[in-house]
Design a protein around this motif. Structure first.
Motif, PDB file in Angstrom:
ATOM      1  N   ALA A   1       1.354  -1.139  -0.041  1.00 28.27           N
ATOM      2  CA  ALA A   1       0.172   0.259   0.531  1.00 28.27           C
ATOM      3  C   ALA A   1       1.008   1.516   0.362  1.00 28.27           C
ATOM      4  O   ALA A   1       0.266   2.448  -0.341  1.00 28.27           O
ATOM      5  N   THR A   2       1.972   1.296   0.680  1.00 28.78           N
ATOM      6  CA  THR A   2       2.860   2.245   0.951  1.00 28.78           C
ATOM      7  C   THR A   2       4.013   2.402  -0.616  1.00 28.78           C
ATOM      8  O   THR A   2       4.377   0.961  -0.636  1.00 28.78           O
ATOM      9  N   ASN A   3       5.429   3.424  -0.663  1.00 32.87           N
ATOM     10  CA  ASN A   3       6.724   3.500  -0.854  1.00 32.87           C
ATOM     11  C   ASN A   3       7.336   2.414   0.265  1.00 32.87           C
ATOM     12  O   ASN A   3       8.311   1.492  -0.430  1.00 32.87           O
ATOM     13  N   ALA A   4       7.005   2.203   1.629  1.00 35.16           N
ATOM     14  CA  ALA A   4       7.810   1.805   2.708  1.00 35.16           C
ATOM     15  C   ALA A   4       7.809   0.338   2.410  1.00 35.16           C
ATOM     16  O   ALA A   4       8.191  -0.472   2.315  1.00 35.16           O
ATOM     17  N   SER A   5       6.350   0.195   2.184  1.00 32.43           N
ATOM     18  CA  SER A   5       5.762  -1.190   2.426  1.00 32.43           C
ATOM     19  C   SER A   5       6.448  -1.927   0.754  1.00 32.43           C
ATOM     20  O   SER A   5       6.873  -3.216   0.994  1.00 32.43           O
ATOM     21  N   ARG A   6       6.265  -1.257  -0.230  1.00 31.95           N
ATOM     22  CA  ARG A   6       6.597  -1.277  -1.359  1.00 31.95           C
ATOM     23  C   ARG A   6       7.912  -2.163  -1.564  1.00 31.95           C
ATOM     24  O   ARG A   6       8.590  -3.275  -2.318  1.00 31.95           O
ATOM     25  N   THR A   7       9.140  -1.143  -0.629  1.00 33.68           N
ATOM     26  CA  THR A   7      10.163  -1.426  -0.896  1.00 33.68           C
ATOM     27  C   THR A   7      10.579  -2.303   0.758  1.00 33.68           C
ATOM     28  O   THR A   7      11.458  -3.029  -0.328  1.00 33.68           O
ATOM     29  N   THR A   8       9.909  -2.618   1.325  1.00 31.79           N
ATOM     30  CA  THR A   8       9.899  -4.047   1.494  1.00 31.79           C
ATOM     31  C   THR A   8      10.190  -4.782   1.356  1.00 31.79           C
ATOM     32  O   THR A   8      11.109  -6.515   1.047  1.00 31.79           O
ATOM     33  N   ASN A   9       9.127  -4.936  -0.234  1.00 30.03           N
ATOM     34  CA  ASN A   9       8.779  -6.185  -0.635  1.00 30.03           C
ATOM     35  C   ASN A   9       8.930  -5.774  -2.231  1.00 30.03           C
ATOM     36  O   ASN A   9       8.246  -6.355  -3.210  1.00 30.03           O
ATOM     37  N   ARG A  10      10.414  -5.175  -2.289  1.00 30.91           N
ATOM     38  CA  ARG A  10      10.679  -5.005  -3.728  1.00 30.91           C
ATOM     39  C   ARG A  10      10.866  -5.936  -4.794  1.00 30.91           C
ATOM     40  O   ARG A  10      10.205  -6.150  -5.896  1.00 30.91           O
ATOM     41  N   GLU A  11      11.391  -6.725  -4.156  1.00 37.20           N
ATOM     42  CA  GLU A  11      11.179  -8.372  -5.177  1.00 37.20           C
ATOM     43  C   GLU A  11      10.273  -8.662  -5.593  1.00 37.20           C
ATOM     44  O   GLU A  11       9.948  -9.242  -7.102  1.00 37.20           O
ATOM     45  N   ARG A  12       9.412  -8.740  -4.333  1.00 42.76           N
ATOM     46  CA  ARG A  12       7.495  -8.666  -5.189  1.00 42.76           C
ATOM     47  C   ARG A  12       7.560  -8.463  -6.655  1.00 42.76           C
ATOM     48  O   ARG A  12       6.354  -8.600  -7.751  1.00 42.76           O
ATOM     49  N   VAL A  13       7.161  -6.310  -6.035  1.00 43.67           N
ATOM     50  CA  VAL A  13       6.798  -5.868  -6.385  1.00 43.67           C
ATOM     51  C   VAL A  13       7.423  -5.525  -8.029  1.00 43.67           C
ATOM     52  O   VAL A  13       6.017  -5.554  -8.972  1.00 43.67           O
ATOM     53  N   ILE A  14       9.075  -6.193  -8.177  1.00 44.81           N
ATOM     54  CA  ILE A  14       9.363  -5.799  -9.630  1.00 44.81           C
ATOM     55  C   ILE A  14       8.817  -7.012 -10.337  1.00 44.81           C
ATOM     56  O   ILE A  14       9.060  -6.581 -11.782  1.00 44.81           O
ATOM     57  N   ALA A  15       9.051  -8.069  -9.528  1.00 41.18           N
ATOM     58  CA  ALA A  15       8.063  -9.642 -10.602  1.00 41.18           C
ATOM     59  C   ALA A  15       7.212  -9.192 -10.941  1.00 41.18           C
ATOM     60  O   ALA A  15       6.716  -9.293 -11.925  1.00 41.18           O
ATOM     61  N   ILE A  16       6.141  -8.275 -10.473  1.00 42.29           N
ATOM     62  CA  ILE A  16       4.716  -8.007 -11.209  1.00 42.29           C
ATOM     63  C   ILE A  16       4.841  -7.401 -12.500  1.00 42.29           C
ATOM     64  O   ILE A  16       3.935  -7.355 -13.256  1.00 42.29           O
ATOM     65  N   VAL A  17       5.482  -6.426 -11.662  1.00 39.29           N
ATOM     66  CA  VAL A  17       5.988  -5.329 -13.151  1.00 39.29           C
ATOM     67  C   VAL A  17       5.932  -6.087 -14.013  1.00 39.29           C
ATOM     68  O   VAL A  17       5.957  -5.800 -15.687  1.00 39.29           O
ATOM     69  N   GLU A  18       7.696  -6.698 -13.465  1.00 45.16           N
ATOM     70  CA  GLU A  18       8.029  -6.933 -15.337  1.00 45.16           C
ATOM     71  C   GLU A  18       7.255  -8.139 -15.920  1.00 45.16           C
ATOM     72  O   GLU A  18       7.287  -8.210 -16.981  1.00 45.16           O
ATOM     73  N   ASP A  19       6.473  -9.266 -14.726  1.00 44.39           N
ATOM     74  CA  ASP A  19       5.504 -10.541 -15.902  1.00 44.39           C
ATOM     75  C   ASP A  19       4.083  -9.767 -16.755  1.00 44.39           C
ATOM     76  O   ASP A  19       4.745 -10.462 -17.606  1.00 44.39           O
ATOM     77  N   PHE A  20       4.170  -7.994 -15.945  1.00 45.72           N
ATOM     78  CA  PHE A  20       3.667  -7.442 -17.343  1.00 45.72           C
ATOM     79  C   PHE A  20       4.947  -6.805 -18.503  1.00 45.72           C
ATOM     80  O   PHE A  20       4.209  -7.410 -19.878  1.00 45.72           O
TER      81      PHE A  20
END
Length: 407
Positions: free
Chosen positions: A285-304
């Motif tokens: 939900a927040t930049n801080a939480s997305r940075t903590t879960n960076r690998e997951r966020v990157i994978a979501i965007v890369e898959d697209f």
């Protein structure tokens, strides 16, 4: 030397004693905006002249692409500063100038009797700028003050290389010579500030640009990360250490950049990629939480992104989130943005028949726009013109040529 160029710096005269990249980039920035830049070269010419690449029809090998890219809009005069009469000639030119710029190693000009202190005795309003790897003792000592330096040294010791690379163990030099170019731009800023002061007070000053210092200043994040969080930054790959998503992502035919770390941008990405289910995910939900879960966020965007072309991604993301395809020069020359902004310009080169293309003027003005007036000059191309304007008689110039004081 009296032609009307227009430009915000029309009427400012600069004696340019620089070579290679940092200094010439600085003086070219000023020349682009109307300053009368007189490039003073040694008898062998600026050392960048022989670096190439050269046009196929250029038999002289005196103006390569490297040299042309940072020496347009200037006049060239060749003076032998090792000769006493050559140094006296330079002094005479400096008296009618506003600025001197040089990028020799510390104390070289002092030993020639052409130091700032010496030249300013006859010209108190003179602005004298020096670009050196480790600065000048006039503003602050350094144990490395006498060391030579190029771009790669500034990138290494200033911290840029230490945070650039594919992984934490592999520092990589940034492609363009930013260890030279950015100090050159800072030098132009310093010169303009000192000129403004000199016009108000009648008093010039010495402007000291240290390449390593400048690179550190533009890598400022490594300082505050260490000060605030105790972090020693390392190479960061193609993502950002504290913003997510913010980096480079694969397309099916290359790569694209996405910089969308705010919560609003993230929500837009989720909708654009058809992942509305992620909008309610508190762990993203927040930049801080997305940075903590960076690998997951990157994978979501890369898959697209990886299953779509750069053009398809441009149609999806362009104008909706901070997005841009990763371009090479073939892409750049075809993109209407750069043509409309006059960022690829054609000019002449006296060593080749066809026009050459150079990067345009990035600082835009509404009333006094800068532009490319002329291409690079041959060494000594303007010697007679410059000396005549400085009051030298024709026979005097001929004698100086005969004795190889000038060319």
């Amino acid at each position: 030397m009296t032609e009307r160029r227009g430009g915000a710096l029309e009427g400012i005269r600069i004696i340019d004693l620089t070579q290679m990249l940092a200094g010439p980039f600085c003086t070219q920035m000023l020349a682009d905006h109307g300053a009368d830049v007189i490039k003073v070269e040694p008898p062998q010419g600026d050392s960048s002249r022989g670096l190439g690449p050269f046009r196929a029809d250029d038999e002289t090998r005196r103006i390569g692409g490297y040299h042309a890219s940072v020496n347009r809009n200037k006049k060239s005069i060749v003076i032998d500063l090792k000769a006493e009469e050559g140094r006296a000639l330079l002094r005479r030119l400096v008296r009618s100038a506003d600025v001197v710029v040089e990028n020799y190693r510390a104390r070289v000009m002092d030993r020639l009797g052409l130091s700032y202190e010496s030249l300013s005795e006859d010209h108190p309003a003179l602005v004298y700028a020096a670009i050196r790897g480790f600065g000048d003792p006039r503003t602050g000592e350094s144990p490395y003050v006498d060391w030579p330096a190029f771009d790669v040294v500034a990138q290494a010791m200033g911290g840029l290389m230490g945070i650039t690379g594919p992984d934490a163990k592999t520092p990589i030099k940034v492609g363009p010579g930013l260890g030279d170019i950015i100090p050159g731009a800072f030098a132009a800023t310093g010169i303009l500030a000192a000129l403004l002061r000199a016009k108000m007070t009648g008093k010039g000053q010495f402007v000291d640009i240290c390449m390593v210092d400048v690179v550190l200043s533009v890598c400022e994040r490594i300082v505050h990360q260490n000060s605030y969080a105790g972090v020693v930054s390392g190479p960061e790959g193609n993502q950002h250490p504290i913003l997510t998503p913010f980096g480079v992502f694969p397309a099916s035919d290359g790569f694209v950049s996405i910089g969308a770390p705010t919560d609003e941008w993230w929500q837009k990405i989720c909708r654009l990629i058809g992942r509305d289910d992620l909008l309610a995910d508190e762990t993203l939900a927040t930049n801080a939480s997305r940075t903590t879960n960076r690998e997951r966020v990157i994978a979501i965007v890369e898959d697209f992104t990886r299953t779509r072309t750069k053009k398809e991604l441009l149609e999806i993301f362009g104008g909706r989130i901070p997005f841009g395809p990763v371009y090479d020069i073939a892409d750049i020359v075809q993109d209407p943005h750069f043509a409309m902004r006059e960022m690829i310009v054609e000019t002449t080169d006296p060593t080749t028949a066809a026009p050459v293309r150079l990067a345009g003027v990035p600082i835009k003005f509404t009333e006094t726009p800068g532009r490319v007036w002329s291409g690079p000059a041959l060494p000594g191309q303007h010697t007679d013109e410059v000396l005549c304007a400085a009051g030298f008689a024709t026979d005097e110039i001929a004698d100086l040529r005969r004795r190889k004081i000038v060319q």
